[in-house]
Design a protein around this motif. Structure first.
Motif, PDB file in Angstrom:
ATOM      1  N   SER A 178     -19.342  -5.569  -4.739  1.00 15.99           N
ATOM      2  CA  SER A 178     -19.358  -6.168  -6.084  1.00 15.99           C
ATOM      3  C   SER A 178     -20.776  -6.462  -6.577  1.00 15.99           C
ATOM      4  O   SER A 178     -20.964  -6.759  -7.754  1.00 15.99           O
ATOM      5  N   GLN A 179     -21.766  -6.377  -5.681  1.00 19.19           N
ATOM      6  CA  GLN A 179     -23.145  -6.624  -6.111  1.00 19.19           C
ATOM      7  C   GLN A 179     -23.905  -5.343  -6.455  1.00 19.19           C
ATOM      8  O   GLN A 179     -25.019  -5.387  -6.944  1.00 19.19           O
ATOM      9  N   HIS A 202     -18.061  -2.130  -9.808  1.00 22.84           N
ATOM     10  CA  HIS A 202     -17.466  -2.934 -10.879  1.00 22.84           C
ATOM     11  C   HIS A 202     -17.985  -2.459 -12.239  1.00 22.84           C
ATOM     12  O   HIS A 202     -19.180  -2.203 -12.396  1.00 22.84           O
ATOM     13  N   ASN A 205     -21.060  -3.764 -13.727  1.00 18.58           N
ATOM     14  CA  ASN A 205     -22.314  -3.475 -13.019  1.00 18.58           C
ATOM     15  C   ASN A 205     -22.853  -2.076 -13.341  1.00 18.58           C
ATOM     16  O   ASN A 205     -23.760  -1.588 -12.679  1.00 18.58           O
TER      17      ASN A 205
ATOM     18  N   LYS B 174     -10.126  -7.954  -9.222  1.00 19.20           N
ATOM     19  CA  LYS B 174     -11.009  -6.908  -8.710  1.00 19.20           C
ATOM     20  C   LYS B 174     -11.756  -7.298  -7.447  1.00 19.20           C
ATOM     21  O   LYS B 174     -12.367  -6.451  -6.804  1.00 19.20           O
ATOM     22  N   ASN B 175     -11.741  -8.581  -7.090  1.00 22.42           N
ATOM     23  CA  ASN B 175     -12.451  -8.961  -5.868  1.00 22.42           C
ATOM     24  C   ASN B 175     -11.586  -8.908  -4.619  1.00 22.42           C
ATOM     25  O   ASN B 175     -11.988  -9.333  -3.543  1.00 22.42           O
TER      26      ASN B 175
END
Lengths: 489, 489
Positions: A178-179, A202, A205, B174-175
């Protein structure tokens, strides 16, 4: 009846060759019978085909009759000399013969062993093409890199996003997905966003950096540098840049040299999508547009777009083949052979999404040999000159304007706004293109740039000559009279 | 020189037809000239090809000479009547003609508008095929589902994994990616694991349930039920089951009916990979193997494997096309047209990984029409009968054993162990297959089942007749003598 019979293949193959040769002859000689943009309505085919497969065989003659009467009217003729939409997907005699031979030999080269020639020819021919493009040595098979033929630029960008993702995840840990952040310009092909989403990046991002006419819609390196710094400060992990040479919208060129320097300094994978324009870089005079590719991690062109290779043929070169293989390898027992493990043996199944693969390098090899590099360069130059010719026509008509700087064979233009009324101008251009395309005489497409509705005239079909371009311009002018007349009122 | 010239296409196309027809004739008449498994060594081709593309054109005659002398020796002849490896990838006269016509018309049907016939014929022909397979109505285009031709089973499983992933992520956020779990048997094709990894599913969340000979390597429903319960208890989110009808290893069949009931009760997407064996289900007598497909969310066969459609042609049906479209759609401005937004219009770019797509339904339509359903069924029955014949030969030789129950055209067999020595038995079978394949007379492949090295004899090439199977068995027997002789000592 048997599924294969060499004499039946011979007899029916000859009939099919004549059918296809006649199609091309008629496309040229009787354009009125082949509206470039199909004029059928949705659902037309269901009304004229049966609703289930026949139990018993039907003769080829009857089938070809149906192709002529039912299928061809529903085609948009991508190979028509008056096709100027999107980008061309050009075939050629050699490309067609290559597809025939591929379909005839019908081998599946997933591993070296499954058909050594299919693998080895691909390695060799992609080295040939890399040399014609003057790609750096690290993209050749002799180093850590190498080439592979993907089906499309979409597959190409997907596999390199995955390779880069898995490379960075190995460093930062699998829970950091996610980063991860990626960068491209807002002109980048939609397949880049799609590839990222497929890979679990994501959506928020995905940084699509704003472009405008000040850089002719190329990505500003300064924006990239700022975006990366800002993301790093917030704890994000930048890992991928997609640069484009010849965007789908307007053939814009991202400046590879400065972008590559930034990518290098941050250890970010830089991919170069040169699906359309990369083909032109076999001509020395266009090569400058990929200067800086030396710092890229991967580079892709669609040889089926503008190298006359017939669909599908999308060569991708990578600097580090092991990144690709690490992300995509499989090792089922039923494909294990001693020879497959030898270092010099390439198993292309590990360079792509699918296990199975067609023998596409055959076609590329045939195109390169049957035309030779010099003719291929001239085919491309001819198209560029035809685009120049069209651009000149537009420039000489005060009612129209050329919207972006033309580098290759795409002209972006429009009916010029009257009294600065952009909304009205957009509406008029929308109406103009709809009218022009509905004539069936030519097919052009459109895009949007900075909120403006833009007409695209892309030269690239294999039969296009100056007369077709001239005629296209006359058709556009003729249908524009309505708006021009309105202007005078 | 021009890239396209209808008369040159005609002239050279006829030459190519004869070249390909001669290839098939020679494959049958002069098998000694075509070792089924290529006998070349790695690197053979680089030594005999130049290291760069020619500047000037070379004649077709010279190129075809090189194909004969340099490429064909490096082919493993998948269409040889004595090809019994992996699964066949069968072409046919109709499949070949279909590829020719596709390459000839060379349209790109990414949206309806880009070539309406390409889209509409695909919708119609996949409805035809769904009816031949007696698929439930919800897979037809008339409901919420529909069919699409993917390139391979690998692409098919990837797009449905993504559709299911995005459907569940919408619910759970989404996580939660790291909590998603998927299920399949340990016999499932390697493309399933690859698809999951591409989609960001954590490797340790891929549950490959153990199978053994007690279920003939089909997935035990009880194991699935237990795995799901256990995962739920631990807070995991089960979202996908991949069932297989006709595994690559041994043509094992997962029991769709009970597996589908479990999937349904937990709201899990069930995909059925019937890449090989699904084709046989156009015959009523094999249809029972996909009983229970009614509860599946997606179903896939490779028509290029065993429906004589030439590579690539991998029909996929989904129950809910919107799941697929939600995961894969793109909306670039340059493809926006009013007509594209009409509900009855299909834009297949949103059903697959790539934007561009070839007109593959043409080929499937031609195969169905030029043979008719009844002949296609008989082609398949012939192959199954040939496999039965081979199985009988094996069963009658006490030195050999048939290892799994045969359902279709694959026989899994081996030299039987002597005095229960499994290690020695594995070594002997390894040596036997290497020897047999090195003769060039036949090509068979192998797998591993419960630690046993197994020989696979798969019938499916379009020229195979009883004499080829009989001869193959004689070759295997002959080369086994060595071990049998040892046994007696």
């Amino acid at each position: 009846m048997k599924p294969m019979d060499s004499e039946m293949l011979r007899e029916q193959g000859h009939i099919m060759v004549d059918f296809i040769a006649d199609y091309y002859k008629n496309l040229e000689d009787s354009p009125q019978d082949f509206p470039v943009l199909s004029q059928v309505q949705p659902g037309y085919l269901r009304d004229i085909l049966p609703d289930s497969a026949p139990d018993h065989p039907e003769p080829l003659k009857e089938l070809l009759h149906d192709v002529s009467k039912k299928i061809i009217p529903g085609l948009t003729h991508w190979q028509s000399p008056s096709y100027f939409a999107y980008y061309a997907s050009s075939t050629s005699v050699a490309g067609f013969l290559g597809e025939m031979l591929n379909a005839g030999l019908s081998v599946v080269g997933f591993t070296w062993l499954a058909s050594p020639a299919a693998t080895e020819l691909e390695v060799i021919v992609l080295d040939w093409l890399a040399k014609l493009l003057q790609l750096p040595d690290h993209f050749l098979s002799t180093g850590n890199g190498g080439g592979v033929i993907q089906g499309t630029g979409c597959e190409a960008v997907l596999v390199v996003v995955l390779a880069a993702r898995d490379r960075i995840m190995k460093k930062v840990g699998k829970n950091s997905l996610s980063q991860l952040v990626v960068y491209a310009s807002d002109q980048t092909h939609s397949s880049f966003r799609k590839a990222c989403l497929i890979g679990g990046i994501h959506e928020e991002n995905i940084r699509l950096l704003k472009t405008d006419s000040s850089t002719n819609y190329g990505m500003p390196p300064k924006s990239l540098e700022e975006a990366i710094s800002s993301d790093l400060a917030k704890g994000f992990i930048p890992f991928f840049i997609c640069a484009t040479v010849g965007t789908t919208s307007s053939a814009a060129v991202d400046p590879l040299f400065p972008l590559g320097k930034i990518a290098e300094s941050y250890g970010i994978w830089m991919h170069v999508d040169a699906a359309y324009a990369g083909n032109a870089c076999i001509c020395p005079e266009f090569r400058e547009h990929i200067d800086g590719v030396e710092n890229a991690d991967s580079f892709n062109i669609n040889a089926h777009k503008w190298l006359f290779a017939n669909q599908t043929c999308s060569p991708l070169w990578v600097k580090d083949r092991y990144s690709l293989i690490n992300a995509l390898k499989t090792n089922p027992e039923y494909l294990e052979y001693k020879v497959s493990k030898r270092e010099e043996v390439v198993n292309y199944k590990d360079w792509q999404i699918s296990l199975s693969r067609r023998f596409r390098s055959l076609k590329l090899w045939m195109v390169l040999r049957l035309y030779g590099a010099e003719n291929l360069r001239n085919f491309i130059r001819d198209h560029v000159n035809l685009a120049k010719h069209f651009e000149d026509c537009v420039a000489q008509d005060a009612h129209f304007e050329v919207v972006t700087t033309r580098y290759f064979s795409l002209v972006c233009f429009r009916l010029a706004p009257i009294d600065g009324d952009e909304d009205k101008c957009n509406d008029q251009n929308r109406e103009l293109i709809a009218t022009v395309n509905s004539t069936g005489k030519i097919f052009i497409s459109h895009t949007a740039l900075s909120g403006k509705f833009i007409l695209r005239f892309a030269v690239g079909a294999p039969l296009t000559e100056e007369k077709h371009v001239t005629e296209a311009w006359q058709i556009i002018q003729k249908h524009a009279t309505k708006f021009i007349h309105n202007k005078k009122n």
